[in-house]
Scaffold this motif. Sequence first.
Motif, mmCIF file in Angstrom:
data_model
loop_
_atom_site.group_PDB
_atom_site.id
_atom_site.type_symbol
_atom_site.label_atom_id
_atom_site.label_comp_id
_atom_site.label_asym_id
_atom_site.label_seq_id
_atom_site.Cartn_x
_atom_site.Cartn_y
_atom_site.Cartn_z
ATOM 1 N N THR A 20 0.835 -1.202 0.000
ATOM 2 C CA THR A 20 0.000 0.000 0.000
ATOM 3 C C THR A 20 0.871 1.254 0.000
ATOM 4 O O THR A 20 0.601 2.212 -0.733
ATOM 5 C CB THR A 20 -0.931 0.006 1.220
ATOM 6 O OG1 THR A 20 -1.734 -1.165 1.191
ATOM 7 C CG2 THR A 20 -1.818 1.228 1.228
ATOM 8 N N ALA A 21 1.914 1.258 0.803
ATOM 9 C CA ALA A 21 2.816 2.413 0.853
ATOM 10 C C ALA A 21 3.531 2.598 -0.483
ATOM 11 O O ALA A 21 3.723 3.739 -0.942
ATOM 12 C CB ALA A 21 3.834 2.234 1.974
ATOM 13 N N ARG A 22 3.910 1.501 -1.136
ATOM 14 C CA ARG A 22 4.577 1.596 -2.429
ATOM 15 C C ARG A 22 3.648 2.191 -3.484
ATOM 16 O O ARG A 22 4.062 3.032 -4.288
ATOM 17 C CB ARG A 22 5.034 0.204 -2.880
ATOM 18 C CG ARG A 22 6.516 0.107 -3.031
ATOM 19 C CD ARG A 22 6.936 -1.254 -3.539
ATOM 20 N NE ARG A 22 7.428 -2.010 -2.390
ATOM 21 C CZ ARG A 22 6.961 -3.177 -1.990
ATOM 22 N NH1 ARG A 22 5.998 -3.773 -2.638
ATOM 23 N NH2 ARG A 22 7.458 -3.770 -0.944
ATOM 24 N N ALA A 26 3.315 8.846 -3.324
ATOM 25 C CA ALA A 26 3.151 10.276 -3.615
ATOM 26 C C ALA A 26 2.028 10.860 -2.766
ATOM 27 O O ALA A 26 2.151 11.965 -2.232
ATOM 28 C CB ALA A 26 2.869 10.481 -5.095
ATOM 29 N N THR A 27 0.961 10.137 -2.627
ATOM 30 C CA THR A 27 -0.167 10.613 -1.832
ATOM 31 C C THR A 27 0.207 10.693 -0.358
ATOM 32 O O THR A 27 -0.194 11.629 0.340
ATOM 33 C CB THR A 27 -1.371 9.669 -2.017
ATOM 34 O OG1 THR A 27 -1.669 9.580 -3.401
ATOM 35 C CG2 THR A 27 -2.581 10.173 -1.285
ATOM 36 N N LEU A 28 0.981 9.727 0.121
ATOM 37 C CA LEU A 28 1.405 9.746 1.521
ATOM 38 C C LEU A 28 2.265 10.961 1.813
ATOM 39 O O LEU A 28 2.130 11.589 2.863
ATOM 40 C CB LEU A 28 2.161 8.467 1.868
ATOM 41 C CG LEU A 28 1.324 7.197 1.929
ATOM 42 C CD1 LEU A 28 2.215 5.977 2.118
ATOM 43 C CD2 LEU A 28 0.307 7.279 3.040
ATOM 44 N N ILE A 29 3.126 11.329 0.880
ATOM 45 C CA ILE A 29 3.983 12.507 1.060
ATOM 46 C C ILE A 29 3.123 13.773 1.090
ATOM 47 O O ILE A 29 3.309 14.646 1.938
ATOM 48 C CB ILE A 29 5.050 12.581 -0.052
ATOM 49 C CG1 ILE A 29 6.045 11.431 0.122
ATOM 50 C CG2 ILE A 29 5.764 13.923 -0.041
ATOM 51 C CD1 ILE A 29 6.995 11.261 -1.034
ATOM 52 N N GLU A 30 2.158 13.855 0.180
ATOM 53 C CA GLU A 30 1.265 15.015 0.161
ATOM 54 C C GLU A 30 0.452 15.096 1.449
ATOM 55 O O GLU A 30 0.252 16.187 1.995
ATOM 56 C CB GLU A 30 0.324 14.932 -1.033
ATOM 57 C CG GLU A 30 1.006 15.163 -2.370
ATOM 58 C CD GLU A 30 0.066 14.960 -3.540
ATOM 59 O OE1 GLU A 30 -1.137 14.713 -3.314
ATOM 60 O OE2 GLU A 30 0.534 15.060 -4.678
ATOM 61 N N ASP A 31 -0.015 13.962 1.939
ATOM 62 C CA ASP A 31 -0.782 13.948 3.188
ATOM 63 C C ASP A 31 0.081 14.390 4.370
ATOM 64 O O ASP A 31 -0.381 15.122 5.243
ATOM 65 C CB ASP A 31 -1.351 12.559 3.452
ATOM 66 C CG ASP A 31 -2.487 12.204 2.506
ATOM 67 O OD1 ASP A 31 -3.040 13.126 1.871
ATOM 68 O OD2 ASP A 31 -2.811 11.010 2.408
#
Length: 52
Positions: A20-22, A26-31
């Motif tokens: 999921t993290a892979r 990009a979304t995790l960084i934006e969040d």
Amino acid sequence: MSNENIDRQVATMIATLRSTARRNSATLIEDALGATALVVTLVAGLHLPMIF
């Protein structure tokens, strides 16, 4: 539950989190940046009464 069963479940959970993290890196960084901006805004807002 046996220890082997628990170990297998933990390994499956970790693999799911990694995939999921892979896929959503990009979304995790934006969040994370959004959360940081919210914290900075909150801290600034809490310090405003001390300025005036």
